[in-house]
Design a protein around this motif. Structure first.
Motif, PDB file in Angstrom:
ATOM      1  N   THR A  31     -19.214  33.237  66.652  1.00 33.37           N
ATOM      2  CA  THR A  31     -20.348  33.642  65.813  1.00 33.37           C
ATOM      3  C   THR A  31     -19.973  33.716  64.334  1.00 33.37           C
ATOM      4  OG1 THR A  31     -19.869  35.964  66.300  1.00 33.37           O
ATOM      5  CG2 THR A  31     -21.560  34.905  67.618  1.00 33.37           C
ATOM      6  N   ARG A  72     -17.591  40.092  76.112  1.00 33.18           N
ATOM      7  CA  ARG A  72     -18.651  40.027  75.092  1.00 33.18           C
ATOM      8  C   ARG A  72     -19.086  41.438  74.699  1.00 33.18           C
ATOM      9  NH1 ARG A  72     -17.971  34.490  74.145  1.00 33.18           N
ATOM     10  NH2 ARG A  72     -16.564  34.228  75.879  1.00 33.18           N
ATOM     11  N   SER A  74     -21.947  42.765  74.241  1.00 32.63           N
ATOM     12  CA  SER A  74     -23.042  43.351  75.015  1.00 32.63           C
ATOM     13  C   SER A  74     -22.533  43.858  76.361  1.00 32.63           C
ATOM     14  CB  SER A  74     -24.178  42.336  75.206  1.00 32.63           C
ATOM     15  OG  SER A  74     -23.682  41.123  75.704  1.00 32.63           O
ATOM     16  N   ASP A  75     -21.535  43.194  76.941  1.00 36.24           N
ATOM     17  CA  ASP A  75     -20.996  43.632  78.228  1.00 36.24           C
ATOM     18  C   ASP A  75     -20.239  44.961  78.093  1.00 36.24           C
ATOM     19  OD1 ASP A  75     -22.022  41.529  79.725  1.00 36.24           O
ATOM     20  OD2 ASP A  75     -20.357  40.217  79.163  1.00 36.24           O
ATOM     21  N   ASP A  78     -22.940  47.652  77.638  1.00 39.53           N
ATOM     22  CA  ASP A  78     -23.746  47.866  78.850  1.00 39.53           C
ATOM     23  C   ASP A  78     -22.947  48.479  79.997  1.00 39.53           C
ATOM     24  OD1 ASP A  78     -25.894  46.795  77.564  1.00 39.53           O
ATOM     25  OD2 ASP A  78     -25.772  44.816  78.494  1.00 39.53           O
ATOM     26  N   ARG A  94     -23.810  48.879  69.725  1.00 40.02           N
ATOM     27  CA  ARG A  94     -25.262  48.687  69.757  1.00 40.02           C
ATOM     28  C   ARG A  94     -25.826  48.495  68.350  1.00 40.02           C
ATOM     29  NH1 ARG A  94     -26.883  53.072  74.423  1.00 40.02           N
ATOM     30  NH2 ARG A  94     -26.516  51.661  76.175  1.00 40.02           N
ATOM     31  N   ALA A  97     -24.614  43.685  64.595  1.00 38.22           N
ATOM     32  CA  ALA A  97     -25.292  42.380  64.589  1.00 38.22           C
ATOM     33  C   ALA A  97     -26.626  42.415  65.338  1.00 38.22           C
ATOM     34  CB  ALA A  97     -24.366  41.303  65.151  1.00 38.22           C
ATOM     35  N   SER A  98     -26.935  41.330  66.075  1.00 33.61           N
ATOM     36  CA  SER A  98     -28.206  41.213  66.790  1.00 33.61           C
ATOM     37  C   SER A  98     -27.905  41.037  68.279  1.00 33.61           C
ATOM     38  CB  SER A  98     -28.957  39.986  66.284  1.00 33.61           C
ATOM     39  OG  SER A  98     -28.269  38.808  66.687  1.00 33.61           O
ATOM     40  N   PRO A  99     -28.925  41.178  69.133  1.00 37.55           N
ATOM     41  CA  PRO A  99     -28.682  40.974  70.570  1.00 37.55           C
ATOM     42  C   PRO A  99     -28.086  39.595  70.872  1.00 37.55           C
ATOM     43  CG  PRO A  99     -30.819  41.992  70.232  1.00 37.55           C
ATOM     44  CD  PRO A  99     -30.308  41.638  68.873  1.00 37.55           C
ATOM     45  N   GLN A 100     -28.582  38.571  70.190  1.00 40.52           N
ATOM     46  CA  GLN A 100     -28.047  37.229  70.429  1.00 40.52           C
ATOM     47  C   GLN A 100     -26.551  37.185  70.126  1.00 40.52           C
ATOM     48  OE1 GLN A 100     -30.984  37.885  68.995  1.00 40.52           O
ATOM     49  NE2 GLN A 100     -32.353  36.120  68.962  1.00 40.52           N
ATOM     50  N   VAL A 101     -26.196  37.729  68.952  1.00 39.10           N
ATOM     51  CA  VAL A 101     -24.793  37.691  68.537  1.00 39.10           C
ATOM     52  C   VAL A 101     -23.944  38.537  69.488  1.00 39.10           C
ATOM     53  CG1 VAL A 101     -23.180  38.365  66.709  1.00 39.10           C
ATOM     54  CG2 VAL A 101     -25.295  37.170  66.124  1.00 39.10           C
ATOM     55  N   ARG A 102     -24.468  39.681  69.921  1.00 39.41           N
ATOM     56  CA  ARG A 102     -23.683  40.538  70.826  1.00 39.41           C
ATOM     57  C   ARG A 102     -23.447  39.866  72.173  1.00 39.41           C
ATOM     58  NH1 ARG A 102     -27.059  44.598  68.457  1.00 39.41           N
ATOM     59  NH2 ARG A 102     -28.392  44.782  70.298  1.00 39.41           N
ATOM     60  N   ASN A 103     -24.365  38.980  72.595  1.00 42.48           N
ATOM     61  CA  ASN A 103     -24.152  38.240  73.848  1.00 42.48           C
ATOM     62  C   ASN A 103     -23.069  37.175  73.699  1.00 42.48           C
ATOM     63  OD1 ASN A 103     -26.001  39.571  75.439  1.00 42.48           O
ATOM     64  ND2 ASN A 103     -27.682  38.147  75.009  1.00 42.48           N
ATOM     65  N   MET A 104     -22.773  36.785  72.476  1.00 49.13           N
ATOM     66  CA  MET A 104     -21.824  35.697  72.237  1.00 49.13           C
ATOM     67  C   MET A 104     -20.466  36.218  71.791  1.00 49.13           C
ATOM     68  SD  MET A 104     -24.378  33.368  69.892  1.00 49.13           S
ATOM     69  CE  MET A 104     -23.349  31.907  69.865  1.00 49.13           C
TER      70      MET A 104
END
Lengths: 326, 253
Positions: A31, A72, A74-75, A78, A94, A97-104
């Motif tokens: 990212t 990642r 987000s993992d 979560d 949390r 960045a953004s949800p998209q970036v946190r998933n990557m």
């Protein structure tokens, strides 16, 4: 983007072999890398994909937690065990960045993200960090986002990450693996002050990879807080971010660890505040008194002078939130 | 993002001036055709014939006359330089042709084999190579969310992803949401709630909203706003976007 070659490391030895080539950069979540590549801030000859290495997942136990560096963001945020034992880290993630970036984005890559200094990210501008010897455009330029602590005459680029501040407050240690074997680096020793070589950003050696983040167990889960102050409510870098982890005996602070982001050239521990709090009863007065030394040693520039007061007030607020008084 | 739009505006005004063309749509088409043709010429110069062909074809579809004009200009340029010794100090260094890689992408349940330069982002591969142009390019730096797609069911920015790194993983784009000719409930909810104005950010908004529900995120209005913070809408349709997501989430339950 300048053309580059690509190779995927099949295992750690393959990663080291590939890294021994000229001008190699590892890529994980990508990212930050893609932004740097798009703007020609970095121009590697080869990009080595390390996503197949087995450093993924979270283990938690009595002695703390171990987060694989390729997990990642987000993992981590979560994970129920992380939410229970390390709410400070989860909170910081949390707000990252953004949800998209946190998933990557990966944990290891997040620690190694580069500064958001405007001059670093503009290849046409002078920058001692990107192009040693060209000068520092931020020093007398647009330095609102830059550091007030830990700068030198060569560089005042702020370290921007939220997670690193939480990890400093949580006393984390990094597992690192390199061609010469494994070693541990304390989170506070990962990033280097710019001094006269701002281009040397970390203490990682060539080819070394962060494989895991180790968190000690502690008694701070109930009394911790991450406060992020920024120009908009979400998806924005911290002007000031403050991580507080307190261990309490009743109303008395037994142990305090605090760190800030967005204000230092590295993730910035706040030892004066910690000392002022330790052994004190936590009250509105003691929090204000301790926060008054938060910006000790600050050397602001014309456009970021506001960060001195903002840091003190953010520290005060974060201490009170951690202690349940705000 | 600001730089890019400034550049576009300058380009527009430069083209507008000589033709005295006040018709925004016409000059917009011409600008797009010009941009594509120039990109195609660049691709041709760098040896990427596949990409050049694709771009020429797209430019020709939009405005064949503009393409011809630009190609003539380029030919005149080349002629006027013939016979002169090129000034070495002015020469743009020629990039060596970039290394090519055979990759396989699994998009909307269909496997595609293609040859790409390592630099090709997933966004470029989707739009320019697979012609799935529902996924939009906004900032190209992960800041606007217009390029959002799902990777193994989770939201990502396709502009921050190298295509070569996501081989054989399940990629879902806005084109993949329609099932048996019926819009996805989230698409229908955006229409019902008027969740857009110009529509440019909409595919990204919808993919992000679908991903948000798949990821099991909380659904209060504040949580929806926070969860959708990676998608920017310059028209400011946010209120209706939140409503659309709330309604689609209720239907899903």
């Amino acid at each position: 983007m300048v053309p580059f070659s690509y190779a995927a490391a099949r295992g750690i030895q393959s990663a080291f072999d590939l890294a021994s080539r000229k001008d190699v950069m590892f890529i994980a979540g990508g990212t930050d890398m893609l932004q740097l590549l798009q703007d020609d801030v970095v121009t590697p000859a080869t990009v080595v994909d390390i996503n197949r290495l087995p450093y993924v997942g979270i283990e938690t136990g009595e002695h703390g937690a171990r987060i694989g560096a390729l997990t990642r963001l987000s993992d981590i945020a979560d994970d129920a065990n992380m939410q229970r034992a390390y709410p400070l880290l989860v909170q910081a993630l949390r707000e990252t960045a953004s949800p998209q970036v946190r998933n990557m984005a990966t944990a290891g890559g997040n620690l190694l993200q580069r500064t958001r200094c405007l001059y670093f990210r503009d290849k046409a501008a002078p920058c001692n960090r990107r192009a040693p010897g060209t000068g520092c455009g931020a020093m007398d330029g647009q330095n609102r986002m830059n550091a007030i602590l830990g700068g030198s005459e060569h560089c005042i680029a702020a370290y921007p990450g939220d997670m690193a501040a939480a990890l400093v407050a949580l006393d984390a240690t990094l597992h690192v693996l390199g061609p010469d074997g494994p070693r541990h680096i304390h989170i506070e020793d990962l990033h280097r002050l710019p001094e006269d070589r701002p281009d040397f950003e970390t203490n990682l050696l060539p080819g070394e990879i962060i494989t895991a983040i180790q968190l000690p167990s502690g008694d701070f889960a109930a009394h911790s807080h991450y406060l992020k102050l920024r120009d908009r409510a979400s998806f924005e870098w911290a002007l000031v971010g403050v991580a507080v982890a307190l261990e309490m005996d009743g109303d008395t602070v037994r142990r305090a660890r605090l760190a800030a982001t967005g204000v230092g050239t590295t993730p910035w521990r706040l030892p004066y505040v910690e000392r002022a709090l330790t052994g004190q009863e936590l009250t509105l007065q003691s929090a204000r008194s301790a926060s008054s030394v938060a910006a000790e040693g600050a050397n602001p520039r014309p456009h970021n002078e506001f960060k001195v007061l903002l840091l003190k007030r953010a520290v005060e607020r974060a201490i009170l939130s951690a202690g349940g008084l705000a | 993002m600001a730089d890019r739009s400034d550049a576009n505006q300058q380009e527009n005004s430069r083209l507008d001036a000589p033709s005295k063309d006040k018709m925004g749509a016409v000059s917009g088409r011409m600008t797009e055709a010009r941009r594509l043709t120039e990109e195609a010429l660049h691709a041709e110069r760098t040896g990427d014939d596949d990409r050049a062909d694709t771009l020429f074809a797209r430019a020709t579809r939009i405005d064949p006359q503009a393409v011809e004009e630009i190609l003539n200009e380029a030919a005149v340029d080349r002629e006027s330089h013939a016979g002169h010794e090129p000034d070495a100090s002015l020469a743009v260094p020629q990039e060596p042709p970039a290394e090519q890689f055979e990759i396989e992408l699994l998009v909307n349940d269909t496997a595609h084999r293609l040859t790409v330069d390592a630099r090709t982002t997933l966004l470029d591969a989707l739009r320019d190579r697979l012609h799935l142009t529902g996924t939009k390019r906004g900032c190209d730096l992960g800041q606007c969310g217009a390029c959002t797609v799902l990777l193994d069911g989770r939201r990502i920015n396709s502009c921050l992803t190298l295509a070569i790194m996501v081989q054989n993983r399940a990629i879902t784009t806005i084109e993949g949401l329609v099932k048996d000719g019926r819009l996805h409930p989230m698409q229908q909810a955006f229409i019902d709630c008027d969740g857009f104005q110009c529509g440019y950010c909409t595919p990204g908004q919808i993919m992000s909203a679908v991903g948000m529900l798949a990821e099991g995120r909380p659904l209060s209005d504040n949580a929806i706003r926070e969860e959708m913070s990676g998608n920017i809408c310059r028209c400011g349709a946010y209120t209706n976007i939140v409503e659309a997501i709330r309604i689609a989430a209720q239907q899903e339950r």
